[in-house]
Design a protein around this motif. Structure first.
Motif, mmCIF file in Angstrom:
data_model
loop_
_atom_site.group_PDB
_atom_site.id
_atom_site.type_symbol
_atom_site.label_atom_id
_atom_site.label_comp_id
_atom_site.label_asym_id
_atom_site.label_seq_id
_atom_site.Cartn_x
_atom_site.Cartn_y
_atom_site.Cartn_z
ATOM 1 N N ILE A 279 92.653 -32.538 4.003
ATOM 2 C CA ILE A 279 91.981 -31.531 3.168
ATOM 3 C C ILE A 279 92.808 -31.240 1.918
ATOM 4 O O ILE A 279 92.276 -30.907 0.865
ATOM 5 C CB ILE A 279 91.687 -30.242 3.986
ATOM 6 C CG1 ILE A 279 90.508 -29.497 3.387
ATOM 7 C CG2 ILE A 279 92.851 -29.299 4.050
ATOM 8 C CD1 ILE A 279 89.193 -30.014 3.795
ATOM 9 N N ILE A 280 94.132 -31.383 2.022
ATOM 10 C CA ILE A 280 94.968 -31.074 0.859
ATOM 11 C C ILE A 280 95.076 -32.269 -0.090
ATOM 12 O O ILE A 280 94.920 -32.136 -1.297
ATOM 13 C CB ILE A 280 96.373 -30.609 1.312
ATOM 14 C CG1 ILE A 280 96.268 -29.242 2.004
ATOM 15 C CG2 ILE A 280 97.320 -30.498 0.113
ATOM 16 C CD1 ILE A 280 97.538 -28.766 2.655
ATOM 17 N N LEU B 255 93.984 -33.062 9.769
ATOM 18 C CA LEU B 255 93.135 -32.059 9.120
ATOM 19 C C LEU B 255 93.789 -31.518 7.862
ATOM 20 O O LEU B 255 93.203 -31.497 6.789
ATOM 21 C CB LEU B 255 92.911 -30.883 10.072
ATOM 22 C CG LEU B 255 91.622 -30.805 10.864
ATOM 23 C CD1 LEU B 255 91.547 -29.482 11.590
ATOM 24 C CD2 LEU B 255 90.431 -30.948 9.959
ATOM 25 N N MET B 256 95.037 -31.071 7.996
ATOM 26 C CA MET B 256 95.707 -30.431 6.866
ATOM 27 C C MET B 256 95.960 -31.428 5.743
ATOM 28 O O MET B 256 95.692 -31.156 4.574
ATOM 29 C CB MET B 256 97.033 -29.815 7.308
ATOM 30 C CG MET B 256 96.860 -28.563 8.131
ATOM 31 S SD MET B 256 98.446 -27.835 8.544
ATOM 32 C CE MET B 256 98.967 -27.204 6.955
ATOM 33 N N VAL C 174 88.269 -28.695 17.358
ATOM 34 C CA VAL C 174 89.084 -29.045 16.192
ATOM 35 C C VAL C 174 89.199 -30.563 16.056
ATOM 36 O O VAL C 174 89.147 -31.104 14.948
ATOM 37 C CB VAL C 174 90.474 -28.383 16.289
ATOM 38 C CG1 VAL C 174 91.289 -28.698 15.049
ATOM 39 C CG2 VAL C 174 90.341 -26.884 16.455
ATOM 40 N N ASP C 175 89.344 -31.259 17.193
ATOM 41 C CA ASP C 175 89.367 -32.736 17.154
ATOM 42 C C ASP C 175 88.146 -33.257 16.399
ATOM 43 O O ASP C 175 88.247 -34.088 15.500
ATOM 44 C CB ASP C 175 89.271 -33.348 18.558
ATOM 45 C CG ASP C 175 90.479 -33.027 19.403
ATOM 46 O OD1 ASP C 175 91.479 -32.553 18.832
ATOM 47 O OD2 ASP C 175 90.411 -33.229 20.627
ATOM 48 N N LEU D 214 86.122 -31.763 14.418
ATOM 49 C CA LEU D 214 86.148 -31.430 12.992
ATOM 50 C C LEU D 214 87.076 -32.371 12.234
ATOM 51 O O LEU D 214 86.767 -32.817 11.124
ATOM 52 C CB LEU D 214 86.612 -29.980 12.837
ATOM 53 C CG LEU D 214 86.663 -29.439 11.412
ATOM 54 C CD1 LEU D 214 85.255 -29.335 10.857
ATOM 55 C CD2 LEU D 214 87.345 -28.077 11.364
ATOM 56 N N ASN E 32 95.933 -34.727 15.211
ATOM 57 C CA ASN E 32 94.670 -34.240 14.648
ATOM 58 C C ASN E 32 94.887 -33.063 13.713
ATOM 59 O O ASN E 32 94.250 -32.972 12.659
ATOM 60 C CB ASN E 32 93.713 -33.844 15.769
ATOM 61 C CG ASN E 32 93.127 -35.052 16.461
ATOM 62 O OD1 ASN E 32 93.197 -36.154 15.939
ATOM 63 N ND2 ASN E 32 92.574 -34.855 17.637
ATOM 64 N N GLY E 33 95.777 -32.155 14.115
ATOM 65 C CA GLY E 33 96.051 -30.995 13.259
ATOM 66 C C GLY E 33 96.631 -31.429 11.927
ATOM 67 O O GLY E 33 96.221 -30.953 10.869
ATOM 68 N N LEU E 34 97.578 -32.371 11.984
ATOM 69 C CA LEU E 34 98.175 -32.872 10.740
ATOM 70 C C LEU E 34 97.138 -33.597 9.896
ATOM 71 O O LEU E 34 97.089 -33.433 8.677
ATOM 72 C CB LEU E 34 99.328 -33.824 11.061
ATOM 73 C CG LEU E 34 100.672 -33.168 11.369
ATOM 74 C CD1 LEU E 34 101.679 -34.227 11.792
ATOM 75 C CD2 LEU E 34 101.187 -32.404 10.157
ATOM 76 N N ASN F 192 96.846 -33.773 19.782
ATOM 77 C CA ASN F 192 96.506 -32.540 19.080
ATOM 78 C C ASN F 192 97.291 -32.394 17.787
ATOM 79 O O ASN F 192 96.761 -31.963 16.770
ATOM 80 C CB ASN F 192 96.792 -31.326 19.972
ATOM 81 C CG ASN F 192 95.693 -31.115 20.990
ATOM 82 O OD1 ASN F 192 94.619 -31.679 20.852
ATOM 83 N ND2 ASN F 192 95.985 -30.344 22.008
ATOM 84 N N ILE F 193 98.577 -32.737 17.844
ATOM 85 C CA ILE F 193 99.393 -32.586 16.639
ATOM 86 C C ILE F 193 98.944 -33.582 15.571
ATOM 87 O O ILE F 193 98.850 -33.249 14.388
ATOM 88 C CB ILE F 193 100.887 -32.726 16.992
ATOM 89 C CG1 ILE F 193 101.297 -31.490 17.813
ATOM 90 C CG2 ILE F 193 101.734 -32.843 15.738
ATOM 91 C CD1 ILE F 193 102.730 -31.453 18.231
ATOM 92 N N LEU G 212 80.744 -24.784 7.795
ATOM 93 C CA LEU G 212 81.838 -24.993 8.731
ATOM 94 C C LEU G 212 81.389 -24.490 10.090
ATOM 95 O O LEU G 212 81.338 -23.294 10.333
ATOM 96 C CB LEU G 212 83.096 -24.265 8.257
ATOM 97 C CG LEU G 212 84.318 -24.451 9.149
ATOM 98 C CD1 LEU G 212 84.629 -25.922 9.349
ATOM 99 C CD2 LEU G 212 85.520 -23.762 8.561
ATOM 100 N N VAL H 203 86.528 -34.457 8.769
ATOM 101 C CA VAL H 203 87.276 -34.112 7.559
ATOM 102 C C VAL H 203 88.100 -35.307 7.085
ATOM 103 O O VAL H 203 88.105 -35.649 5.901
ATOM 104 C CB VAL H 203 88.174 -32.884 7.807
ATOM 105 C CG1 VAL H 203 89.128 -32.678 6.649
ATOM 106 C CG2 VAL H 203 87.313 -31.648 7.992
ATOM 107 N N SER I 76 90.484 -26.711 21.144
ATOM 108 C CA SER I 76 91.154 -27.837 20.496
ATOM 109 C C SER I 76 90.231 -29.052 20.408
ATOM 110 O O SER I 76 90.353 -29.871 19.513
ATOM 111 C CB SER I 76 92.442 -28.194 21.228
ATOM 112 O OG SER I 76 92.141 -28.675 22.509
#
Lengths: 584, 308
Positions: free
Chosen positions: A291-292, A287-288, A234-235, A237, A283-285, A280-281, A51, A241, A231
Motif C-alpha cells: 500500500i505504501i 499489506l503495508m 487480513v490474509d 485482504l 502478509n502483514g508486511l 501472518n507476518i 474496505l 492489495v 487474521s
C-alpha cells in the motif's frame, strides 16, 4: 513495451513457483485455488473502493452452512453449496443495505464486527458447529463424509469466476464501478446509482467468499472456528492489495505469491522452520509495503488496456458531431424553477431564500463574489446534497432532495468548478460513462457476450469520439484524463456532461484556467449549444464571457439574490456594483 | 429469569460498580481511538494491538522486573506512546506524503496490527500470563459486610485512573496551546499549515497521547482480568468500535459516555438477562449495528469542524 515484458515475467514466476510447490505437495493446490477465489471476493469490494473485512466471516457462514446441510440433513453438495452461498447473499444484503448508504468507513467497522460475531456464534452453537474445540469430529464433521470436492471442481469454479470478472470488467457495469472507484460524486452526476453498485459489489464479494468457504469445508474435511478469525480476513485482504485492486487478475497473482512465500521461506531458511507466525507476518508486511510503495499492486505492472480510440474513430459512421439537439420540452412553464431555496452548513447560511426561474433555451449567468453560494446552488440543484428548505421544480415536478443519479438521468448535467474527472480513465472512457443510462444490456447479457452489447458499446464509443473531436480533443482520446492540461480537462468535463444528452446544463466556472482565445472559443461553443436548443446555467467570473453569452444574469451575494435581469441592466445595478467593488 | 434479582439492592449496586469500571476501561480505550479519527479522519485499526502490547509491557515491568504498580502504569503508557509513534512514522506518514486516500491508511494499519499481534504470539506464546499477588492485592473490599457490595482494588484504581485521564485529556484539548493546535489540524490540515502550525508535529503528539491512552487501558484491563494473552486485543477492538460509533466518530466526550453506556449495558445484560453471559460478546455488535441504522452520527454526533 518494456513494462508489460517485466509484468509477464513476474506473473510467469509466480505461476512457476506455485506449480512447483503443488507438484511437490498436491494438497497445496486446493489451498491455492481456494485462496485465489477468496482473493476475488476481496477484489470485488476493494475495486469499488470499499474496505470490507467480512470475507472471512462469509467464508465461515458458507463453510458451516454447507457442512451442516450436507452432514446433518444429508443434502448432496451440489445442493448444500448453492444453499450456503444463498445464505451468505441474504446476510450481505441485510448488512449492506443500511451500511453502504453511509460513509465508507462504516463498512470497515461493521464488517470487522460482523466477522467477530460470526466466529463467536460458531463457538456458542456447539450442537450445530462443534464449538470452539477445533475440529470436533464427534458432532458429525467426520473427515470422510465431508471430503467430497475434487481439485478439478475448484479449478473449474475459479476459471468460471475469472470469466465472469473479465466479462464484467468490459461491460457497462465494469465501467460504472471504475467510475465510482475514481470519483463517486462525479459518477452519481453521470446517472450512476452508486449505492446500488456498492451493494452489488458487496453482495458479489459475500457470494464468492461463501462459495470459497463451502469449498474449503468439503475439501479440507474438518472445520474450526479458528480457521476464520480476524487474521484470515487480513490474509484475504492482503492478496487483493498486493495483487492490486485495479484489475481482476491482480488478486489472483497476489494469492499465488502470498500462498507460496511462507512455504518457500520455511523450506529455504532453516531457522524459520518452526516459526508458526511467519505467514501472518509476511502478509502483514505485504499489506503495508504494497500500500505504501506499490499502491496499484502487481496488476499495475501490466500495461493499461487501450480504450480503442482509433477503432472508435473509424466507426464514427453517423455524420454529426456527437452533440444531439436537445429534446423538446415536455410541459409548459419554466424549465427549472428554484423557489425559496436555502441551505446552511452548521449554522452558516450558504444559500438564503433564493428564487428564480430558467426558461427553455435561455442561457442564464450566475455571478457573485467568492462565497456567494453559486456552487452551493449548483450542488443542491444537481442533488449532491439536499436543500435545507425550499423547492426545486424541474419541468413542473419537485425534485429537491432527489438522489444525484436520478436528477442526472432526468436531464440535468453539470460540470465542476474543481475538476472531477475520472483521472485514471482515458478521455474516451470518461465520456462513454455519460452513456451509462442509455446502454441497456444487462450484466447477464454482458456475461453471455450478446451481440446487442457489442452494438451498443460500439455506438457509444463512436458517438463519444465524435464529441471529443468536436471539442478539439481528438488527439487526446487515449490519454489518461489526469494527464491533460487544465483547460483540456475543463473541456472534457463539458463533453462528459453533454454525453448525458441533458436538457439543462449547469456549468460551474467552465472558463477557469483558460486563456483568452480558449475562453472566446468556449463562448462561441456555448452559444452554439443554445442554438441547438440547450438550456444552460453558467457560473463564471469572466465578465466578458457572461456579457456575451447570457440572456439574463442572476447575482448572488452572501447566499441571497441581490439582482436579476438582462446583462446591461445588471451591470448598472447599484447593489451589484457595491457587492463587487465595495461601498465607495 | 430470577425475578427476585430485581428486588435485591445489593445486586443492583454491585452491577453498577462492575458496569462503571468496565465502562471506564472502554472509555479510556476509545478516547485514544476516536482522537486519531477526529484529527486524521482515519481508523487506526492497530489501536487494539497497541493496547495488547502495553499490557505485556506493564506485565514485564511489574511481574518480571519486580517494580511497583506506578512504574508498571508508566511503562505501559510509555510503551503505548512509542508504538503509536512507530505506527505514525512507518504506517501512516508515508501515505500522507503520497496523498493516498483514507482507505490506504486503514489497510496499512491493518497490516501493522497483524504484525504486532504475530510478534506478540511469537514472543509470548499462547499461554496466559498472570500478575503475582504482590502487584495488586486481589482481596476485594466489602461495603456492608461479606454479603454486601464487593469492590476490588483494581476497580478502584480503574475508576480513579480513568477519571484522571478523562479530565486530563479534556483539559489538554481545551485549555493548552497544543490542544488548540490539535483542534486546528482536525478542522483542516491545510488551513493549520497556512497558519504556521507544524502539522506533522501536532500529529505526532496526537499519536503519542492516543498511544498512552491505549497503554493505560491495556494495563488496567490486564489488572482487572489478570489474563494477559496476545489475543486480548480482539475482545476490546469490537467494543471500542461500538463505543466510538455510539459516541459519534471523533467525539471524545461521546467516547466517554459511550464507554459507560456499553459497560453498563453489558454488565446488566449478563446479570439480568437469561443466557446473558453467552450473548455478551454480541451486545457490542448489536449496539454498533443499531446505531448505524438509526443514528449513524452517534448519540452525541457533531460535524467535523468542532470535533476533537
Amino acid at each position: 513495451m518494456k513494462k508489460s515484458y517485466a509484468s509477464w515475467i513476474v506473473a510467469a514466476l509466480i505461476v512457476a513457483v506455485d506449480a512447483f510447490l503443488c507438484v511437490k505437495n498436491p494438497q497445496d493446490l486446493d489451498r491455492l485455488l481456494i485462496n485465489a477465489i477468496l482473493a476475488l471476493s476481496a477484489f470485488a469490494t476493494l475495486h469499488a473502493r470499499l474496505l470490507s473485512l467480512a470475507s472471512a466471516g462469509f467464508a465461515a457462514i458458507g463453510a458451516y452452512a454447507s457442512a451442516i446441510l450436507a452432514i446433518k440433513l444429508g443434502l448432496p453438495i451440489w445442493l448444500s453449496i448453492p444453499a450456503a452461498v444463498l445464505a451468505c447473499g441474504i446476510v450481505a444484503l441485510i448488512i449492506g443495505l443500511p451500511v453502504l448508504k453511509l460513509n465508507d468507513v462504516y463498512l470497515a467497522i461493521c464488517t470487522l464486527g460482523f466477522g467477530e460475531i460470526v466466529r463467536v456464534s460458531i463457538i456458542l452453537l456447539p450442537s450445530l458447529t462443534g464449538g470452539s474445540t477445533g475440529a470436533n469430529l464427534s458432532t458429525g464433521f467426520a473427515y470422510e463424509a465431508m471430503k467430497q470436492t475434487r481439485t478439478w471442481e475448484l479449478a473449474l469454479a475459479l476459471l468460471a469466476l475469472c470469466y465472469l470478472f473479465w466479462a464484467t470488467s468490459r461491460s457497462k457495469t465494469g465501467r460504472a464501478l471504475r467510475a465510482i472507484r475514481e470519483n463517486p460524486d462525479a459518477a452519481a452526476t453521470m446517472g450512476i446509482n452508486v449505492v446500488v453498485y456498492k451493494n452489488g459489489a458487496f453482495l458479489a464479494s459475500a457470494l464468492i467468499a461463501g462459495l470459497a468457504g463451502a469449498f474449503y469445508a468439503h475439501s479440507v474435511g474438518s472445520l474450526d472456528a479458528g480457521d476464520f478469525k480476524f487474521s484470515r480476513a487480513v490474509d484475504i485482504l492482503s492478496y487483493a492489495v498486493l495483487g492490486g485492486s485495479g484489475a481482476w487478475f491482480g488478486p489472483i497473482l497476489g494469492a499465488g505469491l502470498l500462498t507460496a512465500l511462507p512455504i518457500l521461506l520455511r523450506d529455504g531458511l532453516r531457522f524459520l522452520k518452526d516459526f508458526s507466525q511467519l505467514p501472518n507476518i509476511v502478509n502483514g508486511l505485504a499489506l503495508m509495503l504494497a500500500i505504501i510503495f506499490m499502491p496499484g499492486g502487481l496488476a499495475a505492472l501490466f500495461a493499461r488496456r487501450s480504450s480503442r480510440a482509433s477503432e472508435a474513430r473509424g466507426e464514427a459512421s453517423t455524420p454529426g458531431d456527437g452533440i444531439e439537439d436537445a429534446e423538446e420540452e415536455r410541459v409548459s412553464g419554466p424549465m427549472l424553477a428554484v423557489e425559496g431555496l436555502s441551505r446552511s452548513f452548521g449554522g452558516v447560511a450558504a444559500l438564503c431564500d433564493v428564487s428564480f426561474a430558467i426558461e427553455r433555451g435561455q442561457v442564464i449567468g450566475l455571478i457573485g463574489p467568492n462565497g456567494a453560494g453559486k456552487t452551493t446552488l449548483i450542488n443542491t440543484v444537481s442533488g449532491i446534497f439536499p436543500p435545507s428548505s425550499g423547492k426545486i421544480k424541474w419541468e413542473g415536478r419537485e425534485i429537491q432532495g432527489r438522489a444525484a443519479h436520478r436528477i442526472a438521468s432526468g436531464g440535468i448535467a453539470r460540470s465542476y468548478q474543481n475538476i472531477q474527472l475520472f483521472g485514471e480513465m482515458s478521455v474516451l472512457e470518461n465520456i462513454v460513462v455519460g452513456h451509462h443510462s442509455r446502454i441497456h444490456t444487462s450484466l447477464a447479457g454482458s456475461w453471455l457476450r450478446l451481440r446487442s452489447e457489442k452494438r451498443e458499446e460500439r455506438a457509444a464509443r463512436a458517438e463519444a469520439m465524435a464529441l471529443i473531436e468536436r471539442l478539439g480533443l481528438g488527439d487526446l482520446a487515449d490519454q489518461e484524463a489526469s494527464k491533460l492540461s487544465y483547460g483540456d480537462q475543463r473541456r472534457v468535463e463539458i463533453a462528459r456532461a453533454l454525453a448525458l444528452r441533458p436538457r439543462l446544463l449547469l456549468l460551474d466556472e467552465p472558463a477557469a484556467g483558460m486563456n483568452e482565445i480558449e475562453t472566446a472559443a468556449l463562448g462561441d461553443f456555448i452559444l452554439e449549444l443554445k442554438e441547438r436548443g440547450y438550456t444552460i446555467l453558467v457560473v463564471e467570473h469572466h465578465m466578458d464571457l457572461i456579457m456575451k453569452i447570457c440572456d439574463e444574469i442572476v447575482v448572488l451575494n452572501f447566499g441571497s439574490k441581490i439582482a436579476q435581469g438582462a446583462p446591461e441592466e445588471v451591470s448598472r445595478n447599484e447593489a451589484v456594483l457595491e457587492a463587487y467593488l465595495g461601498r465607495e | 429469569m430470577d425475578l427476585s434479582l430485581f428486588a435485591n439492592p445489593v445486586f443492583l449496586v454491585q452491577n453498577l460498580v462492575d458496569g462503571l469500571s468496565r465502562g471506564a476501561l472502554y472509555g479510556v480505550y476509545a478516547m485514544g481511538f476516536t482522537l486519531i479519527f477526529g484529527v486524521l479522519d482515519i481508523l487506526n485499526l492497530a489501536h487494539a494491538a497497541t493496547f495488547m502490547w502495553c499490557a505485556f509491557a506493564g506485565y514485564l515491568v511489574m511481574a518480571v522486573g519486580g517494580l511497583p504498580l506506578p512504574a508498571g502504569l508508566a511503562a505501559a503508557m510509555l510503551a503505548g506512546a512509542l508504538i503509536a509513534l512507530l505506527l505514525e512514522l512507518l504506517a501512516f506518514r508515508p501515505l500522507r506524503r503520497e496523498g493516498a486516500d483514507k482507505l490506504s491508511s486503514m489497510i496499512s494499519s491493518i497490516g501493522a496490527s497483524l504484525i504486532l499481534v504475530s510478534l506478540a504470539e511469537a514472543a509470548f506464546g499462547a499461554q496466559t500470563r498472570r500478575f503475582p499477588n504482590s502487584v495488586l492485592d486481589p482481596k476485594p473490599f466489602y461495603i456492608g459486610g461479606f454479603s454486601g457490595v464487593r469492590i476490588s482494588r483494581a476497580q478502584i484504581l480503574i475508576l480513579a485512573a480513568s477519571v484522571v485521564l478523562m479530565v486530563g485529556l479534556g483539559l489538554f484539548i481545551r485549555r493548552t496551546k497544543m490542544g488548540k493546535a490539535i483542534r486546528a489540524v482536525a478542522a483542516s490540515q491545510k488551513a493549520a499549515r497556512l497558519l504556521g502550525i507544524d502539522v506533522n508535529g501536532v500529529i505526532v503528539v496526537t499519536f503519542l497521547v492516543a498511544g498512552a491512552l491505549a497503554g493505560a487501558a491495556g494495563i488496567l484491563v490486564a489488572l482487572l482480568t489478570n489474563n494477559i494473552v496476545p489475543g486480548m486485543g480482539n475482545q476490546i477492538e469490537l467494543r471500542g468500535l461500538a463505543v466510538v460509533i455510539l459516541g459519534g466518530m471523533g467525539n471524545i466526550e461521546g467516547a466517554v459516555v459511550g464507554g459507560f453506556v456499553l459497560g453498563l449495558v453489558e454488565t446488566f445484560t449478563i446479570a439480568y438477562a437469561p443466557g446473558g453471559s453467552d450473548i455478551k460478546d454480541a451486545i457490542a455488535f448489536l449496539i454498533l449495528f443499531i446505531i448505524l441504522l438509526v443514528k449513524p452520527n452517534g448519540i452525541m454526533g457533531r460535524g467535523k469542524a468542532d470535533r476533537a
